[in-house]
Design an enzyme around this catalytic site. Structure first.
Site, PDB file in Angstrom:
ATOM      1  N   HIS A  56       2.073  39.049 -26.915  1.00  0.00           N
ATOM      2  CA  HIS A  56       1.106  39.956 -26.299  1.00  0.00           C
ATOM      3  C   HIS A  56      -0.009  40.256 -27.287  1.00  0.00           C
ATOM      4  O   HIS A  56       0.050  39.845 -28.450  1.00  0.00           O
ATOM      5  CB  HIS A  56       1.773  41.227 -25.778  1.00  0.00           C
ATOM      6  N   HIS A  58      -1.373  42.991 -28.779  1.00  0.00           N
ATOM      7  CA  HIS A  58      -1.484  44.067 -29.767  1.00  0.00           C
ATOM      8  C   HIS A  58      -1.694  43.512 -31.179  1.00  0.00           C
ATOM      9  O   HIS A  58      -1.086  42.510 -31.562  1.00  0.00           O
ATOM     10  CB  HIS A  58      -0.249  44.958 -29.719  1.00  0.00           C
ATOM     11  N   ASP A  60      -0.680  44.254 -34.090  1.00  0.00           N
ATOM     12  CA  ASP A  60       0.456  44.043 -34.984  1.00  0.00           C
ATOM     13  C   ASP A  60       1.302  42.834 -34.592  1.00  0.00           C
ATOM     14  O   ASP A  60       2.332  42.576 -35.221  1.00  0.00           O
ATOM     15  CB  ASP A  60       1.320  45.303 -35.093  1.00  0.00           C
ATOM     16  N   HIS A  61       0.847  42.069 -33.599  1.00  0.00           N
ATOM     17  CA  HIS A  61       1.515  40.821 -33.237  1.00  0.00           C
ATOM     18  C   HIS A  61       0.594  39.606 -33.371  1.00  0.00           C
ATOM     19  O   HIS A  61       1.075  38.477 -33.239  1.00  0.00           O
ATOM     20  CB  HIS A  61       2.060  40.907 -31.806  1.00  0.00           C
ATOM     21  N   HIS A 114       5.223  47.070 -21.260  1.00  0.00           N
ATOM     22  CA  HIS A 114       4.613  47.536 -22.509  1.00  0.00           C
ATOM     23  C   HIS A 114       3.109  47.262 -22.462  1.00  0.00           C
ATOM     24  O   HIS A 114       2.285  48.124 -22.774  1.00  0.00           O
ATOM     25  CB  HIS A 114       5.282  46.827 -23.675  1.00  0.00           C
ATOM     26  N   ASP A 133       8.096  43.331 -27.604  1.00  0.00           N
ATOM     27  CA  ASP A 133       8.141  44.763 -27.301  1.00  0.00           C
ATOM     28  C   ASP A 133       8.514  45.037 -25.844  1.00  0.00           C
ATOM     29  O   ASP A 133       8.135  46.074 -25.291  1.00  0.00           O
ATOM     30  CB  ASP A 133       6.792  45.408 -27.626  1.00  0.00           C
ATOM     31  N   HIS A 171      10.493  44.649 -33.454  1.00  0.00           N
ATOM     32  CA  HIS A 171      10.397  45.756 -34.406  1.00  0.00           C
ATOM     33  C   HIS A 171      11.776  46.202 -34.882  1.00  0.00           C
ATOM     34  O   HIS A 171      12.775  46.035 -34.183  1.00  0.00           O
ATOM     35  CB  HIS A 171       9.708  46.959 -33.761  1.00  0.00           C
TER      36      HIS A 171
END
Length: 255
Positions: A56, A58, A60-61, A114, A133, A171
């Site tokens: 996805h 975001h 942080d990915h 999410h 996530d 995570h």
């Protein structure tokens, strides 16, 4: 030959994964939270990156992707429905599609909730699903874009995979998730035992992922909305599974 899967801690609490086929030398990377840890893992094993599978959009990915591709030019896969906000894709994928990786079939699963357009990658040969996530160890992702009903449908789709499937989530939230889960399912002996094991693992600095789907089904409250004990605890005996899930998610948001 079986695929080798390497868990790479990134940032403060993210995970990336390398999937390696020794026979062909092909290596895939699932998500790119940062470049340095991933590049070190590749160098330490003398692996060359072939593909990147994004779950996805975001940051942080995906934020380490450009630096990883500079060192290891590779094909990038991601969701067609999310392509307008992902880095440039070589392959835009849809729910139910599959592709070949080193002779192993990988199925794409839409697991929106999410985010809209979040996908998971399921490889039956490796008994592995990379959920980022969506479904997480003792939890699920916060609903930033989707609805509770969407997330419940996504989790239900993952829940019917074989019980020995390993859940590779995005995570290290498991200790906090365990504390919350005990407020929803306080008399679950499997959950109590698992929570103790999680505490020991984190004290020793060990990851708590992956976890098996069977373990999640027995202990993860976000998969257990139909459980009579949880329904009674929430005083929601006559609610739909989706409504029970929504209540659990709302309580987690406020926990």
């Amino acid at each position: 030959m079986p695929l080798e899967i390497l868990t790479i801690p990134c940032l403060s609490d993210n995970y990336a994964y390398l999937v390696h086929d020794d026979a062909t030398g092909q290596t895939a990377l699932i998500d790119v939270p940062e470049a340095d840890a991933i590049l070190k893992a590749l160098a330490d094993r003398q692996w060359h990156l072939s593909e990147v599978w994004i779950t996805h959009h975001h940051a942080d990915h995906v934020q380490g992707l450009a630096d990883v591709l500079t060192a290891h030019p590779a094909k990038v896969r991601g969701a067609a429905d999310d392509s307008h906000r992902l880095p440039a894709l070589d392959f835009a994928l849809g729910d139910g599609e599959s592709f070949d990786f080193a002779g192993h079939e990988v199925e794409v699963m839409d697991v929106s909730g999410h985010t809209i357009g979040h996908i998971a990658y399921y490889c039956a040969d490796a008994k592995a699903v990379f959920t980022a996530d969506s479904l997480m160890a003792l939890g699920c992702g916060r609903l930033f874009e989707g609805t509770a009903d969407q997330m419940w449908k996504s989790l239900s789709k993952l829940a019917v995979l074989p019980p020995d499937t390993q859940i590779y989530s995005g995570h290290e939230y498991t200790a906090a998730n365990a504390r919350f889960a005990l407020t929803i399912d306080p008399h679950n002996s499997d959950l109590i035992s698992r929570s103790q094991g999680i505490a020991a693992s984190r004290t020793a600095g060990k990851p708590t992922v992956p976890s098996s789907l069977a373990t999640e089904a027995a202990t993860n409250p976000f998969l257990r909305a139909a459980d009579p004990t949880i329904r009674a605890h929430l005083n929601m005996q006559h609610a739909s599974d989706s409504e029970v899930f929504a209540e659990i998610r709302a309580r987690k948001d406020a926990f």
